[in-house]
Design a protein around this motif. Structure first.
Motif, mmCIF file in Angstrom:
data_model
loop_
_atom_site.group_PDB
_atom_site.id
_atom_site.type_symbol
_atom_site.label_atom_id
_atom_site.label_comp_id
_atom_site.label_asym_id
_atom_site.label_seq_id
_atom_site.Cartn_x
_atom_site.Cartn_y
_atom_site.Cartn_z
ATOM 1 N N ALA A 109 0.826 -1.209 0.000
ATOM 2 C CA ALA A 109 0.000 0.000 0.000
ATOM 3 C C ALA A 109 0.861 1.259 0.000
ATOM 4 N N ARG A 110 1.959 1.239 0.763
ATOM 5 C CA ARG A 110 2.832 2.413 0.834
ATOM 6 C C ARG A 110 3.490 2.680 -0.510
ATOM 7 N N VAL A 111 3.937 1.641 -1.185
ATOM 8 C CA VAL A 111 4.577 1.841 -2.488
ATOM 9 C C VAL A 111 3.563 2.336 -3.507
ATOM 10 N N ARG A 112 2.357 1.811 -3.479
ATOM 11 C CA ARG A 112 1.335 2.222 -4.439
ATOM 12 C C ARG A 112 0.945 3.676 -4.264
ATOM 13 N N GLU A 113 1.112 4.216 -3.068
ATOM 14 C CA GLU A 113 0.806 5.631 -2.833
ATOM 15 C C GLU A 113 1.702 6.565 -3.628
ATOM 16 N N GLN A 114 2.827 6.042 -4.146
ATOM 17 C CA GLN A 114 3.789 6.901 -4.826
ATOM 18 C C GLN A 114 3.422 7.172 -6.284
#
Length: 252
Positions: A109-114
């Motif tokens: 989820a954190r990577v997709r936020e980028q």
């Protein structure tokens, strides 16, 4: 799960994602042999526990395996995940310390936020294409045999994804991922020099994270050399943080 168990589990997943041509399991130590591939594919993953007075015997056994194939033994040493005292035993036997590496993790989820507006187009394939392979080789070829590298990729068990970031009709950056029991490993990241600073590598990471999320992987991991400052900055910006550091010991 302890950090030690997590490190062991991730490094064993990484070994499956970088499969050696021949693998021998000796009392929990994984001895990989890949004569013509990049050197890190063919190393010892010494995760099986061993008593201090038994370490030398087991090291000698590994040395014999590699000597029988005309190769020097190389051990991956992760503090806390390897038998205590192994690094010292290897140093005393003349093994050189090499290649400090950072094992890093992030939530999908954190990577997709980028993802950002205007991100480069990224193609995903189930198998490596010639365009994907040519970019990876252009950036990372280190003397390994191209045919052997193709063969190594063919040994990877699915589910896998190969990403190509594209500017116009040209592939400018690549990466791959392997989903394995809730985790997705990131490998083979490469960006052509002319495309650096344009968000190509970040676009690849986000595409791989999207794919991971669709394949029951909630977390990602990767391995990056500690002297690769641009890659370290990229991974920090996309949400990765270090779980542990490790290094290699090479005979001779």
């Amino acid at each position: 799960m302890s950090n030690m168990d997590m490190v062991r589990g991730l490094q064993e997943r990484a070994a499956r994602a970088l499969p050696a041509e021949h693998v021998r399991d000796v009392e929990g130590w994984r001895l990989g042999l890949a004569p013509s591939c990049s050197w890190w594919v063919g190393s010892v993953l010494p995760h099986g526990d061993a008593q201090p007075d038994d370490l030398a015997r087991r090291v000698v056994g590994a040395e014999g395996f590699y000597a029988g194939h005309g190769k020097a033994a190389r051990f991956q040493i992760s503090p806390g995940a390897c038998p205590e005292g192994l690094d010292t035993v290897l140093a005393e036997r003349g093994y050189r310390r090499q290649s400090a590496v950072s094992l890093q993790v992030a939530s999908v989820a954190r990577v997709r936020e980028q993802a950002a507006a205007g991100s480069l187009r990224v193609r995903l394939e189930e198998r490596p294409t010639r365009a994907w392979f040519d970019i990876w080789r252009a950036v990372h070829a280190d003397g390994g045999d191209a045919r052997s590298e193709w063969d190594m990729l063919a040994r990877v068990e699915p589910p896998t994804a190969y990403a190509c970031a594209v500017i116009g009709d040209d592939v400018v950056a690549v990466g791959r991922t392997v989903a394995d029991t809730g985790w997705a490993g990131v490998f083979s990241m490469a960006t052509l020099p002319a495309a650096r600073g344009k968000g190509a590598a970040r676009a690849v990471l986000v595409a791989l994270a999207d794919w991971a999320g669709a394949h029951a992987a909630g977390r990602m991991y990767l391995q990056v050399e500690r002297d690769n400052a641009p890659a370290l900055r990229l991974y920090e910006r996309t949400g990765f943080s270090e779980l542990c550091g490790y290094h290699y010991r090479t005979a001779g």
